[in-house]
Design an enzyme around this catalytic site. Structure first.
Site, PDB file in Angstrom:
ATOM      1  N   GLU A 124      11.998 -20.238  23.552  1.00  0.00           N
ATOM      2  CA  GLU A 124      11.183 -21.582  23.605  1.00  0.00           C
ATOM      3  C   GLU A 124      11.412 -23.063  23.238  1.00  0.00           C
ATOM      4  OE1 GLU A 124       8.683 -21.370  25.149  1.00  0.00           O
ATOM      5  OE2 GLU A 124       7.346 -19.201  24.539  1.00  0.00           O
ATOM      6  N   SER A 139     -26.016  15.469 -14.522  1.00  0.00           N
ATOM      7  CA  SER A 139     -25.350  15.369 -16.081  1.00  0.00           C
ATOM      8  C   SER A 139     -24.439  14.295 -16.630  1.00  0.00           C
ATOM      9  CB  SER A 139     -25.242  16.986 -16.913  1.00  0.00           C
ATOM     10  OG  SER A 139     -26.127  17.486 -16.695  1.00  0.00           O
TER      11      SER A 139
END
Length: 814
Positions: free
Chosen positions: A84, A360
């Site tokens: 680019e 429990s």
């Protein structure tokens, strides 16, 4: 002539653009950049402690847009600048040479074929999405590019481009593109994969599956050739890269901790970075957690594998949490079975934070609390007999009774009746307050609403709080045994966010000062020792037979109706909690802690380095002589004693209430007194005597238990009125025959049995065929509905006197 005019017209616009740059730069330099430059919604991304991707959500605009990352992988930086903007690191935002080249190309072609956009200008264009592509917009991009270059460094600008460039479909940014197309991070891509991504922002439609494949490959290969020409890669690497295929289709984004991701997105905003942070949006969207990726993945696999077996029984949900004890950091967070294909089973529910019946699982906290207060010794016998308190009649899971059992064994066997009786002694309000102080956040009702059921699953708890409390017990012991005196409590909530600057003991996680720690190290250590004795499931049951065995203190819990199965385990380094059940609360046969949750727990510990055991916190424990029979502090009449470790408060506990002196004849078979036996022949013996209700069941489990010997017959007659046979049965009579008529509704009727005692205020315990019926006081009557046939009725008073009578219930027609 016309061509010459057209040539001049095409030349005019670029010439004006280039010559006016200094003036426009001066004009636009007065305008600042928008803050923030990008305000597009971001995906929420969670990482493990080393930065590995655990999962991500799609952004609000349905785009996969990961938060920006200033660190652009080197391969992509070289590939994208080669493709680019080759002079990106040298121009000030606008490349004059590119402008001149674009002018020349546009003049040659007679139309605009190149815009000379630099990466910096493309960043500006991306930030101004939706703007028309006009000459004025191009000038604006150039001026803002100058401004951006003045405000940021090249790496930051490249990072913005890599984060917000389109990569096809709904994929934005190099991070999401790498994961979507190749299933791994951009730093782990090959040259071919990097080159493919580098050409996409310029033409994102090329990635469309099934289309443009040849054009995409051609552009990729052309970029590879260009990188070879510029010396970025060598010829061999270029040739090999060209042979790599294009990705066939997008990969799903990893979802290794989906429930934690949802928790962070919708329930964890308090823990996220402040909005005043310079990069607030990115910081709140890229979350680094304390999880360890490989353990998270394997823990999820374990949950999935067990789920396949459990689902055959209609059990569809499970969750697991693993904590590092020292820091409280979450290592693995499996909120549920990750099966979103079948949402009807509630797999989207995060069970780790969902309140469930505790079963429990809270019993160790009660035992530790009582030992910490000196109200219980680990060796002390606690009653395990039929009990009714108001309308509450607890039962053990086995539906049997031991009569009396040492406290540490009652905890290891998870006996319900001793736990309820101890809670009654300790006080529901006190235990409720203790749980809240330890860090249980789900108790939203008053203590009276829970009552004694608080210890058996009447409370709501979640895996987050409960595993954190167990980790706190381990942390408390570690600190004390290593001589560490922290400034803050050992009990604080778990945490899943990386916060290097925060100390979990002094930061917001701490819940109380160390001086006010709700449990001492001694009480916690004694509880952990008891939990080490819990019988393990399946192949783990013989763990003591192997030298390589791992010591793990653990506890299970099963809620009423078989709706919730719990298992929590602790070692000096790790705490792990497991829940198994159905999110909708449906109970299933076999859904118990020991059968459903425990196997998952021990397989999870197989992922961890479980070595060593807790050192005894000697400074927080004392040795004291206790009765070898009762486990209480030794009293004056205890025949044998042994040494036991107790908490400092335990030194003030009461002495043995069950050992006393009795007077017997020479062979110890009958009790006597001075009116019926010469004093020289009387032997004074120390005798262990349990109350009748406890003795009835205890002697069936302990063959060495010696009941009180009866008085010799002449001793009953030697003193007028001296008669220990003070218990008489009025009904049934000595004939032993009873007829019980049928009721009008067809059910068998009931008959009232009646006894008399010399002292009516004496408590009498009733048993029918060795089954406990209840107790009476003052008026000794018991309504019974026996079946036809022979029965044995046994009465025992609180002094140990016993009366037994056999009787027969006649069937209809006799």
């Amino acid at each position: 002539m016309m061509n010459k005019i057209k040539y001049r017209k095409n030349l005019r616009l670029p010439a004006i653009l280039f010559l006016s740059l200094p003036v426009l730069c001066l004009i636009f330099s007065w305008n600042g950049l928008p803050e923030p430059l990008f305000d597009a919604p971001l995906s929420t991304v969670i990482l493990d402690r080393d930065g590995g991707l655990l999962g991500a959500s799609i952004a609000q605009d349905e785009q996969w847009r990961f938060p920006g990352n200033a660190e652009v992988p080197g391969k992509f930086a070289r590939a994208i600048t080669c493709y680019e903007d080759r002079r990106f690191f040298h121009h000030p935002g606008v490349d004059p040479f590119a402008v001149l080249r674009a002018m020349w190309l546009n003049i040659r072609m007679g139309r605009i074929v190149s815009g000379a956009s630099t990466i910096t200008m493309q960043v500006i264009r991306l930030s101004r999405q939706g703007r028309p592509r006009t000459f004025q917009e191009k000038l604006t991009e150039m001026m803002m590019a100058f401004r951006l270059e003045a405000a940021m460094g090249k790496k930051e600008i490249l990072g913005l481009y890599a984060s917000y460039a389109p990569f096809g479909g709904n994929v934005v940014g190099i991070q999401s593109a790498a994961w979507r197309y190749f299933g791994r991070g951009p730093d782990k891509l090959s040259w071919a994969e990097t080159a493919m991504l580098a050409v996409l922002p310029n033409n994102p439609a090329l990635i469309h599956p099934g289309k443009n494949r040849k054009e995409l490959r051609r552009k990729r290969n052309r970029l590879l050739d260009r990188m070879r020409q510029h010396g970025i890669i060598d010829a061999l690497s270029c040739d090999l890269a060209k042979q790599e295929p294009l990705p066939p289709k997008p990969h799903p984004i990893p979802m290794l901790a989906p429930h934690l991701l949802s928790r962070i997105m919708y329930g964890g905003s308090r823990s996220l970075p402040s909005l005043t942070h310079p990069a607030a949006s990115e910081a709140r969207s890229r979350i680094r957690t304390t999880l360890i990726k490989n353990i998270q993945v394997r823990a999820d696999e374990i949950i999935r594998r067990h789920h396949r077996g459990l689902s055959g029984n209609g059990i569809h949900n499970a969750a697991a949490l693993i904590l590092d004890v020292e820091s409280g950091n979450v290592i693995a967070y499996v909120g549920n079975v990750s099966d979103f294909i079948r949402p009807e089973h509630g797999n989207h529910v995060d069970i780790i934070t969902a309140p469930r019946s505790t079963g429990s699982i809270l019993k160790p906290m009660l035992y530790a609390g009582m030992m910490n207060a000196g109200e219980l010794l680990p060796t002390q016998l606690v009653p395990d007999i039929p009990t009714r308190m108001g309308g509450f009649a607890p039962e053990n899971y086995s539906r049997t009774f031991q009569g009396a059992v040492p406290a540490h064994k009652a905890l290891a066997r998870s006996l319900n009746v001793p736990a309820v009786r101890l809670l009654h002694s300790y006080g529901v309000d006190r235990f409720y307050a203790l749980l809240k102080t330890l860090g249980m956040t789900t108790l939203h009702r008053p203590a009276q609403d829970y009552g004694l059921s608080l210890i058996l699953g009447g409370a709501e708890g979640n895996l987050w709080d409960i595993t954190g409390i167990y980790a706190g017990m381990a942390r408390c012991v570690n600190d004390a045994s290593q001589g560490i005196v922290p400034n803050r409590s050992a009990f604080f909530p778990p945490r899943y966010l990386i916060r290097p600057q925060a100390d979990s003991r002094t930061g917001e996680n701490a819940i109380s000062s160390y001086a006010d720690d709700p449990l001492g190290a001694g009480a916690c250590w004694l509880s952990l020792q008891a939990m080490l004795e819990v019988t393990r499931p399946d192949e783990e049951s013989a763990w003591r037979d192997f030298s390589s065995s791992r010591k793990i203190a653990w506890k299970t819990g099963t809620s009423y109706g078989l709706r919730d199965a719990w298992a929590v385990g602790i070692t000096p380094r790790y705490a792990a909690g497991v829940w198994v059940g159905n999110a909708d609360g449906e109970g299933r046969p076999g859904l118990t802690g020991i059968s459903a949750a425990a196997p998952v727990l021990f397989e999870l510990f197989g992922l961890l380095d479980v070595r060593g055991w807790f050192d005894c916190p000697e400074a927080d424990l004392s040795e004291v002589a206790v009765c070898a029979k009762s486990g209480y502090r030794v009293g004056p009449h205890c025949a044998k004693r042994k040494m036991a470790r107790v908490t400092p408060a335990g030194l003030r506990s009461e002495g043995c209430p069950y050992c006393r002196i009795i007077h017997c004849d020479s062979d110890l078979t009958r009790r006597v007194h001075s009116e019926c036996e010469r004093v020289a022949e009387i032997r004074a013996e120390k005798w262990f005597v349990l109350p009748p209700g406890m003795e009835w069941f205890y002697k069936r489990k302990h063959s060495d238990y010696r009941p009180l010997p009866p008085y010799r017959e002449d001793c009953l007659e030697s003193i007028p009125g001296f008669d220990t046979a003070s218990l008489t049965l009025i009904c049934p009579g000595k004939s032993g025959l009873i007829y019980v008529p049928m009721e009008l509704d067809g059910n068998r009727g009931r008959t009232v049995f009646e006894a008399a005692h010399r002292n009516p205020r004496t408590t009498v315990f009733w048993h029918l065929d060795n089954r406990y019926l209840g107790k009476t006081r003052d008026i000794h009557q018991m309504e019974i509905a026996p079946e036809p046939g022979r029965h044995t009725l046994t009465l025992v008073d609180e002094n140990g006197d016993r009366l037994e009578r056999r009787f027969t219930v006649l069937a209809k027609g006799h």
